[in-house]
Design an enzyme around this catalytic site. Sequence first.
Site, short mmCIF file in Angstrom:
data_model
loop_
_atom_site.label_atom_id
_atom_site.label_comp_id
_atom_site.label_asym_id
_atom_site.label_seq_id
_atom_site.Cartn_x
_atom_site.Cartn_y
_atom_site.Cartn_z
N GLU A 74 -2.08 -8.55 7.48
CA GLU A 74 -2.32 -8.30 8.91
C GLU A 74 -3.06 -9.43 9.61
O GLU A 74 -3.77 -9.22 10.58
CB GLU A 74 -3.04 -6.95 9.06
CG GLU A 74 -2.10 -5.83 8.67
CD GLU A 74 -2.69 -4.43 8.75
OE1 GLU A 74 -3.90 -4.30 8.99
OE2 GLU A 74 -1.92 -3.47 8.57
N GLN A 75 -2.86 -10.66 9.11
CA GLN A 75 -3.57 -11.79 9.71
C GLN A 75 -3.14 -12.05 11.15
O GLN A 75 -3.86 -12.69 11.91
CB GLN A 75 -3.42 -13.06 8.86
CG GLN A 75 -1.99 -13.40 8.53
CD GLN A 75 -1.93 -14.58 7.56
OE1 GLN A 75 -1.81 -15.70 8.00
NE2 GLN A 75 -2.03 -14.33 6.27
N GLU A 79 -7.51 4.94 15.34
CA GLU A 79 -7.19 3.52 15.47
C GLU A 79 -6.53 3.30 16.83
O GLU A 79 -5.47 3.88 17.11
CB GLU A 79 -6.22 3.08 14.36
CG GLU A 79 -6.79 3.22 12.97
CD GLU A 79 -5.81 2.77 11.89
OE1 GLU A 79 -4.82 2.09 12.21
OE2 GLU A 79 -6.04 3.12 10.72
N ARG A 83 0.84 -1.21 0.00
CA ARG A 83 0.00 0.00 0.00
C ARG A 83 0.87 1.25 0.00
O ARG A 83 2.08 1.16 0.09
CB ARG A 83 -0.95 0.00 1.20
CG ARG A 83 -0.25 0.05 2.54
CD ARG A 83 -1.26 0.15 3.67
NE ARG A 83 -0.58 -0.03 4.95
CZ ARG A 83 -1.19 -0.05 6.13
NH1 ARG A 83 -2.50 0.11 6.21
NH2 ARG A 83 -0.50 -0.21 7.24
N ASN A 89 -5.14 7.58 4.12
CA ASN A 89 -4.85 6.86 5.35
C ASN A 89 -3.39 7.03 5.72
O ASN A 89 -2.50 6.71 4.93
CB ASN A 89 -5.14 5.36 5.20
CG ASN A 89 -5.06 4.61 6.51
OD1 ASN A 89 -5.98 4.69 7.32
ND2 ASN A 89 -3.96 3.92 6.74
N GLU A 90 -3.16 7.60 6.90
CA GLU A 90 -1.81 7.72 7.45
C GLU A 90 -0.78 8.23 6.46
O GLU A 90 0.12 7.48 6.02
CB GLU A 90 -1.34 6.38 8.03
CG GLU A 90 -2.06 6.00 9.30
CD GLU A 90 -1.44 4.81 10.02
OE1 GLU A 90 -0.70 4.05 9.38
OE2 GLU A 90 -1.69 4.66 11.22
C1 GAL Z 1 -2.11 1.47 10.85
C2 GAL Z 1 -2.95 1.48 9.59
C3 GAL Z 1 -3.97 0.38 9.56
C4 GAL Z 1 -3.34 -0.92 10.01
C5 GAL Z 1 -2.76 -0.74 11.38
C6 GAL Z 1 -2.15 -1.99 11.94
O1 GAL Z 1 -0.87 2.02 10.62
O2 GAL Z 1 -3.60 2.71 9.41
O3 GAL Z 1 -4.46 0.24 8.26
O4 GAL Z 1 -2.35 -1.28 9.11
O5 GAL Z 1 -1.77 0.24 11.32
O6 GAL Z 1 -1.60 -1.77 13.22
#
Ligand code: GAL
Length: 635
Positions: free
Chosen positions: A363-364, A315, A105, A143-144
């Site tokens: 991210e599993q 998050e 990404r 995103n970020e």
């Molecule tokens: C953040 C991100 C999310 C996910 C998360 C995992 O950096 O915005 O999409 O990847 O970390 O901890």
Amino acid sequence: MKRTLGVCYYPEHWPEDIWAEDAARMVEAGLSWVRIGEFAWSRLEPSEGDYQFEWLDRAISVLGDAGLKIILGTPTATPPRWVTKKHPDMYAVDAEGRVLGFGSRRHYCFSHQGYLAECRKIVLKLAERYGSDQRIAAWQTDNEYGCHDTTISFSEAAKTGFQDWCAQRYQSPDALNRAWGNVFWSMEYADFSEIELPHLTVTEANPAHVMAFRRFTSDQVVLFNRAQTDILRAHSAAPLIHNYMGRVTEFDHFDVGADLDIASWDSYPMGFLMDRLDATHDHIAAYLQQGDPDFQAFHHDLYRAVGKGRWWIMEQQPGPVNWAPWNPSPLPGMARLWAWEAFAHGAETVCYFRWRQAPFAQEQMHAGLLRPDSVAAPGLAECAQVGREIETLPEVGTAKAKVALIYDYPSAWAWEVQPQGQDFDYFRLVFSCYRALRRAGLSVDVISSDAQLDGYKLVFAPGQFAMSDALKARLASLDGLVVVGPRSASKTDEFTIPVPLPPALPGLDITVSRVESLPPSAGLDVQGGGSVGHWLEDLEGSAPVLLALETGKPVMMGDGALRYLGGWPSTTLWDRIVTEACDELGIATERLTAGLRIRDTDTHRFVFNYSAMPLEYHGQTVEPAGVLWIALSET
Ligand code: GAL
């Protein structure tokens, strides 16, 4: 204000027939917000112009019908394959010249105009379709920004953009040559098109060149974000938000924040402890399952300023993550503590990441509030507990702190460009000051270098590379006490040494006549306790000496109100500087036990135990991962 909870959800990851049950369980857990959509471009537009919004319509209906408010993300952090095939040169390029291609990404360069046009198109489609939909109660742009080191790019698009940026800033190559000092080593340019990006040079590039490139890079993020906010504002009255990160300094968040309504950030305390803090083994061992006791708070205070008072956690870590060198489980209670800590610092909303752990892809191994089999993971009960507690706690507002700490993104770039000592890191310096303020039990406002200072009693401005006359005047006229330095006001905006020599503070006869950097092993003792390391300045002038080395060499000089600090203080010395200043000003301090931290709202004192054992606070026991709130009238 009533605090709220939310969660990040990916309807496109799950069969449609479980959406309704998911939504009902979210509501049952006390959640009122759900963030969706930010990575879904390949499902929204599988091939160019083939827009498929029906599934998103249905997801919005299911979630909205359950009573959830939706944060809709623009999907521009994950351009699908057809976009990258159409624009094969849209990728960012790293300092070694390597192209950062498709397959994960954030595979785009902020400067690529073709990609920007694609982003405008998809954002416009979303804005037209959902801009007046009342269920969309907020928008998240991209995103970020900055995640995975993707801000600084050495692509061809960045080069052209930088040349234009230089032409606008300097107007003529002569002016640029003068500003940068290009006569040195015959680096003069006859035309803006001759300017290369400052990488792959034989030895270091001109720091003024690199600094200009860093400013340009930051401006590109601002423009990229603004392209989206302009479109969204034209179609929607819902607040616009971006989710920033921890210890990311590559772009000026205050500049991006100026175009948004709310700042949010993504808080992963245990991942940060491992990979973003330069933490010692002992420190990691002490806070392994809790995270650092000050790192989250610092960012809460920073993003409150970036959001002009309005900020969220977009998050929140709910359990073990997948991306740090090691990924332990949080101590029971931490998913609750982290949320309450954010609320105590003024967060309106805390969203956990993510609803259900994904059994597939990158991210599993990252926890969610649910396990992959939909059974509740430990974070869910803690989230639900916060949901119940929100109902019982009296509404609390954010109090203005007495103490402010200036945070300035260009200074972070400057000392990366020219550290002079290899461990001179701006974030580390500012954070060492912040930690000392928190150890003394103080609530802190982190502020930008443009902020008004009215109402503050004590202001710190460490490491601020260039200081405008206006800022110097504001600091000098504060009705309180100001500590400037080390290394503050030591450059001009164009990265030259100012003459008269720094710090040139109004009404103070202090000159930094020489500086030295020191390896970590070298600490120099200060009379009365504490030491300086990393950085030490020779201070001359007639201003009174307030702190000196054992050898008699001055370390801090100044008068009652304005002081200049010429060294990087040890923990003990920071503690002295903070408590002595507070004593002079009549600001109450208390030396907190390691792991215990406090934060005052306008009505309550919140007490947090980041340690793994019970601790006492004013006669009350705070359990590990425990939170207390005490009415201020009772403290
Ligand atoms: C953040 C991100 C999310 C996910 C998360 C995992 O950096 O915005 O999409 O990847 O970390 O901890």
